[in-house]
Structure formats: structure tokens, C-alpha cells
Enzyme design. Sequence first.
Site, PDB file in Angstrom:
ATOM      1  N   ASP A 223       1.304   0.713   4.407  1.00  0.00           N
ATOM      2  CA  ASP A 223       1.254   2.056   4.985  1.00  0.00           C
ATOM      3  C   ASP A 223       0.827   2.100   6.444  1.00  0.00           C
ATOM      4  O   ASP A 223       0.396   3.132   6.941  1.00  0.00           O
ATOM      5  CB  ASP A 223       0.297   2.927   4.166  1.00  0.00           C
ATOM      6  CG  ASP A 223      -1.115   2.360   4.085  1.00  0.00           C
ATOM      7  OD1 ASP A 223      -1.436   1.441   4.865  1.00  0.00           O
ATOM      8  OD2 ASP A 223      -1.890   2.830   3.244  1.00  0.00           O
TER       9      ASP A 223
ATOM     10  N   HIS B 239     -14.301   3.267   7.787  1.00  0.00           N
ATOM     11  CA  HIS B 239     -13.492   3.305   9.009  1.00  0.00           C
ATOM     12  C   HIS B 239     -12.521   4.474   9.049  1.00  0.00           C
ATOM     13  O   HIS B 239     -11.919   4.737  10.073  1.00  0.00           O
ATOM     14  CB  HIS B 239     -12.690   2.007   9.149  1.00  0.00           C
ATOM     15  CG  HIS B 239     -11.545   1.901   8.182  1.00  0.00           C
ATOM     16  ND1 HIS B 239     -11.716   1.527   6.868  1.00  0.00           N
ATOM     17  CD2 HIS B 239     -10.224   2.137   8.340  1.00  0.00           C
ATOM     18  CE1 HIS B 239     -10.551   1.524   6.262  1.00  0.00           C
ATOM     19  NE2 HIS B 239      -9.616   1.901   7.130  1.00  0.00           N
TER      20      HIS B 239
ATOM     21  N   GLU C  26       4.566  -2.987  -1.841  1.00  0.00           N
ATOM     22  CA  GLU C  26       3.499  -2.032  -2.123  1.00  0.00           C
ATOM     23  C   GLU C  26       4.028  -0.594  -1.967  1.00  0.00           C
ATOM     24  O   GLU C  26       3.419   0.261  -1.322  1.00  0.00           O
ATOM     25  CB  GLU C  26       2.280  -2.265  -1.230  1.00  0.00           C
ATOM     26  CG  GLU C  26       1.008  -1.614  -1.764  1.00  0.00           C
ATOM     27  CD  GLU C  26      -0.145  -1.690  -0.794  1.00  0.00           C
ATOM     28  OE1 GLU C  26      -1.139  -2.376  -1.111  1.00  0.00           O
ATOM     29  OE2 GLU C  26      -0.085  -1.048   0.275  1.00  0.00           O
TER      30      GLU C  26
ATOM     31  N   GLU D 214      -1.849   7.129   7.104  1.00  0.00           N
ATOM     32  CA  GLU D 214      -1.261   6.186   6.154  1.00  0.00           C
ATOM     33  C   GLU D 214      -0.406   6.864   5.078  1.00  0.00           C
ATOM     34  O   GLU D 214       0.640   6.323   4.687  1.00  0.00           O
ATOM     35  CB  GLU D 214      -2.374   5.357   5.494  1.00  0.00           C
ATOM     36  CG  GLU D 214      -3.033   4.348   6.414  1.00  0.00           C
ATOM     37  CD  GLU D 214      -4.151   4.920   7.256  1.00  0.00           C
ATOM     38  OE1 GLU D 214      -4.763   4.178   8.040  1.00  0.00           O
ATOM     39  OE2 GLU D 214      -4.426   6.140   7.134  1.00  0.00           O
TER      40      GLU D 214
ATOM     41  N   HIS E 179     -17.074  -1.466  11.738  1.00  0.00           N
ATOM     42  CA  HIS E 179     -15.802  -1.314  12.443  1.00  0.00           C
ATOM     43  C   HIS E 179     -16.050  -1.191  13.944  1.00  0.00           C
ATOM     44  O   HIS E 179     -17.068  -0.653  14.387  1.00  0.00           O
ATOM     45  CB  HIS E 179     -15.089  -0.058  11.925  1.00  0.00           C
ATOM     46  CG  HIS E 179     -13.635   0.014  12.257  1.00  0.00           C
ATOM     47  ND1 HIS E 179     -13.170   0.492  13.465  1.00  0.00           N
ATOM     48  CD2 HIS E 179     -12.540  -0.326  11.547  1.00  0.00           C
ATOM     49  CE1 HIS E 179     -11.854   0.443  13.476  1.00  0.00           C
ATOM     50  NE2 HIS E 179     -11.439  -0.049  12.324  1.00  0.00           N
TER      51      HIS E 179
ATOM     52  N   ARG F 287     -10.437   7.751   9.571  1.00  0.00           N
ATOM     53  CA  ARG F 287     -10.527   8.810  10.576  1.00  0.00           C
ATOM     54  C   ARG F 287     -11.118  10.079   9.980  1.00  0.00           C
ATOM     55  O   ARG F 287     -11.891  10.787  10.620  1.00  0.00           O
ATOM     56  CB  ARG F 287      -9.134   9.099  11.152  1.00  0.00           C
ATOM     57  CG  ARG F 287      -8.588   8.034  12.091  1.00  0.00           C
ATOM     58  CD  ARG F 287      -7.205   8.416  12.581  1.00  0.00           C
ATOM     59  NE  ARG F 287      -6.678   7.484  13.577  1.00  0.00           N
ATOM     60  CZ  ARG F 287      -6.021   6.374  13.287  1.00  0.00           C
ATOM     61  NH1 ARG F 287      -5.810   6.052  12.012  1.00  0.00           N
ATOM     62  NH2 ARG F 287      -5.569   5.585  14.236  1.00  0.00           N
TER      63      ARG F 287
END
Length: 370
Positions: free
Chosen positions: A81, A194, A103, A117, A227, A196
Site C-alpha cells: 500500500d 508513526h 498483499e 495507504e 521514527h 500521520r
Amino acid sequence: MAPLVKKLQEYREEIECKVAVTAQHREMLDQVLELFKITPAYDLNIMRQGQNLFDITSRALTGLQQVLLQEKPDLVLVHGDTTTTFVAALASYYLQITVGHVEAGLRTRNKFSPFPEEMNRRLTGVLSDLNFAPTPAARQNLLDEGVDASTIYVTGNTVIDALLATVRQGYHFTDPVLKGIDYANRRILLVTTHRRENLGEPMRHIYRALRGVVLDYPDVEVVFPVHKNPAVRTVVDEELGGLERVHLIEPMDYEPFVNMINRSYLVLSDSGGIQEEAPSLGKPVLVLRNTTERPEAVEAGTVRLIGTARDVVAFETRRLLNDRVFYEKMANAVNPYGDGRASERITGAIRYKFGFTTEKPAEFVPGDNY
């Protein structure tokens, strides 16, 4: 994707496999290429300081156009993704090249969670000609969207292939912080954040919950690969910096990271892949998100979707620390994501598609190989 590349290379008389990378994340990429001894034929090296989605998309699209025009491949394989995945599928479509999506079929049905994603994956799905779904539920998602059933293969996930090839009992860490932990007498909480959508206050709530847990449980230590996003690091330092038994370390390479999962007591993360990796090693996962594109793990009981509220994160973490029966129930649930043979099935499907074999690969059925 690495174990699939290695499997494809076993059929050199039938398949010429070439690897192209965009280097959307340079540091994350290079250590995996080195670990699996893969040398890309093309490296676009698009990563720039302060890049955004517009930058990544445009540079990857233009760069991959040149690669595809030069190679004229029969099939382009993309994974998962990422923005690179969607862009590679789009570039292939523009040039009328067959696309295989590894996937395929994971969905949250919320286009902003995870962002970007979820839409990367859905848009790739529209452009794909071969769909390698890791689970029966992922296949059903594709069927619900009108995808031709004959193009879907249930394979398990290649992430499990990579994991099982990399985790070793008695693994020795080289990082001095990780070498110094008393794994025999400490319970390790492995933490990653991590996403957003979790930046800002949601992350602050998570870290405050963790702070309380560490202060209340003297046998608990936190390993937190932080991160590189400054928006993450600032909040981590404010809430957890200097706290005893909390190890804030640099992002880990793949090999030590999956071996750290294996040494951990439990994992708290907003990552997608860890929801598949940790259960394969018998480690419960608390998912720090409100949605997941991997509901099979929730249904199987290996994962709990808990969000980011401070009191909920604290409660769920404490329950796994306090209730051994509850912990064992999560740790011993069947992992629905793979048996280490996904790459073999995908390669078999490609050989079947292009007429190198008349035998269609048997599908992955969760639970059959445990």
C-alpha cells in the site's frame, strides 16, 4: 517482497526477474537489500529531505516510466500500500503492462485511515490483473468490489516468509543498549508509532499511558525505536525522555527488529505489518489505531484494536501484564496470515498464468499448517 524475488530467481529458465526500487525510504530499503543479498537493476533514489506525497508520486511516476519503457516487461509486481506501489501500478497501466498485486485486498473502508495507504491499496486493486490475496477475507473484499474471481489467488503473506527466514533463537544484538537488557528477568514492551493520523495529541496520550505503566511495573522495560519524523520525536522526548527503563533508540534494521519482536513480551504499535509478524512469534499486539485493514488478526484473537485514548491504552496494557490466562489466550491464537510458503504460491500462480505449468497452486488455508 524479498523472499518472492529470491523464489522467482530459482526459475531462471522461465522467468527473468529484475528489481526496480524508488528508494522512497532510503534507509529502510538499503538494509533489507543487503540482508537478502538483492541488487536492484534500477534505483531511482527519489528520496529528498522534506518530501511530501506530491514529490514522491511525481518523481516515482516519471522514473518508473523510463524503466518500463526500457524493459518492456510482461508483468510488473507491486506490493502492499505504499505510494510507490500505486504509482508503479499506474505507470504499468499507462503502458498496458500486466500488474500483479502482492498483499491485495486489505481494506478498512475509510479512505483517510490509514492515510494515504488505504487509497493506495484500493487504487492499485483497480489497476491490477493478478491479485495475490493473503487471506480468504482479503479475497472476499476483492470479490465484493467486482474483481474477477479467476484473477485472485489466496497465498498467505510474504511478510511471514521473510520473518521466518530471519528470526533466530539466541540472536545477539549489536546495539549496546539492547545488549544490556536483562531479557530473562524483564518483560519487554516493544513500541512503534508513526501514523500521520496519530501525530500530536493521540501520540501524547499513548506515551503518557506508557509512562504510568513503566512507573508501576518495576520488571517492565520499553524498547522504542523512534521514527525520524520530527513531529514524532518531539512528543516522544517530552513525554518519555529520560525515564528509567525506557530505551528511546534509532529506527532498527529489519533483522534486529524482528528478533526484538521475538524477545518481547508484547507489542504496542500503529503499524500494519507488525499485526502479522508478532502473532507469528506468539506475541500479543495492541494496535494503536481506530481502524485496521487486517481484521483477521482481531477475529483470531492475536490482536486487539485499542485506539489511542490514554485510559484505554493503560488498561489494555496492564491487563496483559496482570492476567496470565488472558495473555496466553492471545499469544497462542492461530496466526491467520501465513505459513512461510506465500512466495512459493505466488511464483506458482505466475508460472500457471504464463503457461509454464498446468497446475494451479493450492490456496493458503489459515490453520492447516499449524
